[in-house]
Design an enzyme around this catalytic site. Structure first.
Site, mmCIF file in Angstrom:
data_model
loop_
_atom_site.group_PDB
_atom_site.id
_atom_site.type_symbol
_atom_site.label_atom_id
_atom_site.label_comp_id
_atom_site.label_asym_id
_atom_site.label_seq_id
_atom_site.Cartn_x
_atom_site.Cartn_y
_atom_site.Cartn_z
ATOM 1 N N ASN A 272 -19.763 -4.223 -61.115
ATOM 2 C CA ASN A 272 -20.750 -4.610 -60.203
ATOM 3 C C ASN A 272 -21.972 -5.280 -60.993
ATOM 4 O O ASN A 272 -22.037 -5.231 -62.419
ATOM 5 C CB ASN A 272 -21.652 -3.206 -59.500
ATOM 6 C CG ASN A 272 -22.430 -2.435 -60.478
ATOM 7 O OD1 ASN A 272 -22.034 -2.234 -61.500
ATOM 8 N ND2 ASN A 272 -23.425 -1.939 -59.871
ATOM 9 N N CYS A 274 -24.972 -4.957 -61.982
ATOM 10 C CA CYS A 274 -25.876 -4.425 -63.317
ATOM 11 C C CYS A 274 -24.836 -3.607 -64.396
ATOM 12 O O CYS A 274 -25.458 -3.120 -65.436
ATOM 13 C CB CYS A 274 -27.053 -3.478 -62.885
ATOM 14 S SG CYS A 274 -27.965 -4.487 -61.730
ATOM 15 N N GLU A 276 -23.110 -0.851 -64.226
ATOM 16 C CA GLU A 276 -22.727 0.407 -64.274
ATOM 17 C C GLU A 276 -21.583 1.073 -63.238
ATOM 18 O O GLU A 276 -21.243 2.322 -63.677
ATOM 19 C CB GLU A 276 -24.020 1.163 -63.736
ATOM 20 C CG GLU A 276 -24.477 1.048 -62.376
ATOM 21 C CD GLU A 276 -25.313 -0.188 -61.919
ATOM 22 O OE1 GLU A 276 -24.987 -1.014 -62.645
ATOM 23 O OE2 GLU A 276 -25.680 -0.017 -60.765
HETATM 24 N N1 UDP Z 1 -28.243 -4.802 -56.379
HETATM 25 C C1 UDP Z 1 -28.278 -6.153 -55.781
HETATM 26 N N2 UDP Z 1 -29.337 -6.614 -55.594
HETATM 27 C C2 UDP Z 1 -30.531 -6.451 -56.057
HETATM 28 C C3 UDP Z 1 -30.458 -5.182 -56.892
HETATM 29 C C4 UDP Z 1 -29.567 -4.111 -56.928
HETATM 30 O O1 UDP Z 1 -27.145 -6.446 -55.353
HETATM 31 O O2 UDP Z 1 -31.444 -6.981 -56.029
HETATM 32 C C5 UDP Z 1 -27.187 -3.846 -56.625
HETATM 33 C C6 UDP Z 1 -26.289 -4.059 -57.841
HETATM 34 O O3 UDP Z 1 -24.777 -3.960 -57.489
HETATM 35 C C7 UDP Z 1 -26.810 -3.051 -58.767
HETATM 36 C C8 UDP Z 1 -27.015 -1.838 -57.829
HETATM 37 O O4 UDP Z 1 -27.452 -2.706 -56.570
HETATM 38 O O5 UDP Z 1 -26.082 -2.923 -59.798
HETATM 39 C C9 UDP Z 1 -28.073 -0.786 -58.070
HETATM 40 O O6 UDP Z 1 -29.087 -1.321 -58.617
HETATM 41 P P1 UDP Z 1 -30.511 -0.665 -58.307
HETATM 42 O O7 UDP Z 1 -30.066 0.812 -58.851
HETATM 43 O O8 UDP Z 1 -31.646 -1.451 -59.218
HETATM 44 O O9 UDP Z 1 -30.608 -0.664 -56.873
HETATM 45 P P2 UDP Z 1 -31.981 0.331 -55.965
HETATM 46 O O10 UDP Z 1 -31.106 1.238 -55.153
HETATM 47 O O11 UDP Z 1 -32.909 1.041 -56.771
HETATM 48 O O12 UDP Z 1 -32.477 -0.629 -54.858
#
Ligand code: UDP
Length: 573
Positions: A272, A274, A276
């Site tokens: 994905n 980022c 992970e």
């Molecule tokens: N993600 C996305 N857009 C964003 C931020 C995150 O599509 O602006 C997706 C992406 O796949 C990333 C995942 O959400 O790897 C997890 O990111 P994060 O943990 O920062 O998300 P949160 O749940 O805190 O918003």
């Protein structure tokens, strides 16, 4: 039911992006109402397996799990559960086939996913190289990088449900004939801005780097060698570009596939956005993170981990995330089918750095690295046990009998653990993000009316108050420096613990990533920070260390490097 400890900043984020609004944009849902919408929706999934279940009681349990800030699901679950869109996953990987139809189907599918708040990863490795012939038109192919620009523009045009812009990961195998173009494609900071890019490194390539030999470039159509490059030169080119502006990162493809639980379904080619979450084409995954600060209990002398509470939280979180798969509204049928076949979930942690501060353990110490293994090992074990218990009640994931788990206890989920960046949900929970060190202990935030507000890490606030040092002058000094390293008013033994990302050596970043990776099914989101004056050789050594330490990938960032003009990008012959 009261919502504990939710900060003013968290309330602002929730109001802006998560709480329901009417057509005019007025907020029509309370914070409590938002969490209740989520807990009600996720609890309902239990009725599919047990018609005597008390969903009201279960919803209360999930509500408390979130509002105590012990656990948060990824943003799309908070935003979309119980709403028309109903798309609950953050992570998707889409295939990009080597045909016009295939490429533009993928552009369209990515747009649908972005609209629903998810991020997409793609491997462009199946696309024929630039200059290869196109039989139907008699023309020549323009190559992966030119098509990445199409995906990038489409992403630019689609705002994610009015909440966030789409994020993408682009991967190209190291042996693709266009690899040099790919490594160079983000050299200009203004280019392909909606993508993170990673080079897909193979073991074979790393062996060639070690032996300082050439390696073959393979035509993706014919699978035959069509050229060769010096492995060391290409490796150094990657290092040079990462040193310049952090791109590309690298992922170790063979390691992602070593841990592919269902190899019968094909290869894992991408993660994905980022990094992970490695996934098969058309797979999606929903994530959730446990706030480790809330897993501590007070002792007479300080704090310690409460492993019983952690175990109970893991159990509830696995139940929650498995339910998300049931009630999720997938953007495409094929994504629903592929996701339900493996039922991957990604339970991780956030607040790790804050927890270490409370425990009085410096992030860059062997003690912290050992504790990381102990905590994540415990989460991984209890998470797998929870998934096995769910399998007894609900059945194993459908591909279990052909999976690498087939000779062990039945599992409900092909993967259980992932460490996400938690960019937004850590703000909601009011803790440090993922397993990253604290980036800055205090910073100055400009409020809309022009006033300035100093924001300070809450654990530092408590410590300064305890020491009788909490006053404006010191806070401003910390905010200007971002670090407490040179604040001599603060006792040395406190400064030793309150280290920030920039004070931590790259090797310590990597050791921490590796400690978490050892006990994580999927991968770990982590940025290895370098000071501005770091050399290319420093970056090179960090990459090699990450390889030795069995990390699944590396992302680096050298302080200030995105603001610099990129000059004289080297080419490899
Ligand atoms: N993600 C996305 N857009 C964003 C931020 C995150 O599509 O602006 C997706 C992406 O796949 C990333 C995942 O959400 O790897 C997890 O990111 P994060 O943990 O920062 O998300 P949160 O749940 O805190 O918003």
């Amino acid at each position: 039911m009261a919502i504990s400890d939710i900060s003013e900043n968290a309330l602002k984020v929730l109001e802006k992006r998560y709480q329901g609004k009417d057509e005019k944009g007025n907020v029509v849902e309370s914070v409590e109402g938002m969490f209740r919408r989520v807990s009600d929706t996720i609890a309902k999934a239990d009725t599919k397996f047990d018609n005597s279940v008390d969903t009201k009681k279960l919803s209360d349990e999930f509500f408390e799990l979130m509002t105590s800030l012990r656990f948060m699901p990824n943003s799309p679950t908070l935003m979309n559960a119980g709403r028309q869109l109903g798309q609950l996953s953050a992570c998707f990987v889409l295939p990009v086939e080597d045909s016009m139809e295939g490429i533009f189907d993928s552009v369209k599918n990515a747009a649908l996913i972005h609209k629903s708040g998810g991020g997409t990863g793609f491997s462009f490795s199946r696309l024929r190289q630039s200059g290869a012939s196109v039989r139907s038109t008699g023309g020549v192919a323009s190559g992966p990088v030119s098509f990445m620009r199409v995906f990038n523009s489409a992403t630019e045009a689609v705002k994610q449900g009015g909440t966030r812009r789409g994020a993408n990961m682009g991967v190209l195998r190291i042996d693709h004939p266009d690899i040099l173009d790919f490594i160079n494609c983000k050299a200009d900071n203004a280019d392909i801005t909606n993508f993170n890019i990673s080079v897909g490194i193979t073991e074979k390539f790393m062996e060639a780097v070690e032996k300082q030999s050439d390696y073959d470039l393979i035509d993706p159509k014919t699978k035959t060698a069509v050229g060769h490059l010096s492995a060391v030169k290409v490796f150094d080119m990657i290092v040079d570009h990462a040193w310049r502006n952090g791109e590309p990162g690298i992922i170790f493809l063979d390691r992602l596939n070593r841990d592919n639980v269902v190899p019968t379904q094909g290869d894992i080619e991408s993660t994905n956005p980022c990094g992970e979450q490695p996934l098969l084409p058309y797979e999606s995954c929903n994530l959730g993170s446990i706030n480790l600060v809330k897993m501590l209990r007070k002792t007479l002398t300080g704090y310690e981990f409460d492993f019983r509470l952690l175990g109970a939280t893991v159990e509830e979180a696995v139940h929650f995330l498995d339910n998300v798969i049931e009630v999720n509204n997938y953007p495409l049928d094929i994504i629903g089918d592929t996701t339900r076949a493996t039922r991957k979930i990604g339970l991780g942690v956030m607040g790790w750095a804050d927890a270490l501060l409370l425990l009085g353990i410096p992030y860059n110490s062997d003690e912290a690295v050992d504790l990381a293994g102990k905590v994540m090992g415990y989460i991984n074990n209890t998470g797998h046990a929870a998934s096995a218990r769910l399998a007894e009640k609900r059945g194993a994931f459908p591909l279990f009998s052909v999976s690498t788990y087939k000779d062990g206890p039945a599992m409900r989920n092909a993967t259980v653990t992932t460490i996400a960046p938690t960019g937004t949900i850590s703000m909601i929970a009011g803790c440090s993000s993922g397993v990253e060190p604290v980036f800055a202990y205090a910073y100055i935030r400009n409020i809309m009316d022009g006033t300035e507000m100093v924001e300070v890490n809450p654990v530092l606030v408590a410590k300064l108050k305890e020491l009788g040092l909490y006053e404006d002058g010191l806070l401003k000094k910390i905010a200007n420096a971002g670090s407490v390293e040179n604040c001599l008013e603060i006792p040395e033994e406190v400064r030793r613990v309150f280290v920030s990302a920039q004070d931590i050596k790259p090797v310590d970043h990597i050791k921490m990533q590796s400690a978490f990776q050892r006990y994580t099914d999927n991968a770990v989101s982590k940025t290895v920070n370098f000071p501005k004056e770091a050399t290319r050789n420093d970056v090179r050594e960090a990459y090699l260390l990450a390889y030795e330490e069995d990390c699944k990938g590396v992302t680096i960032y050298r302080d200030g490097s995105r603001e610099e003009q990129v000059l004289n990008i080297g080419k490899v012959n």
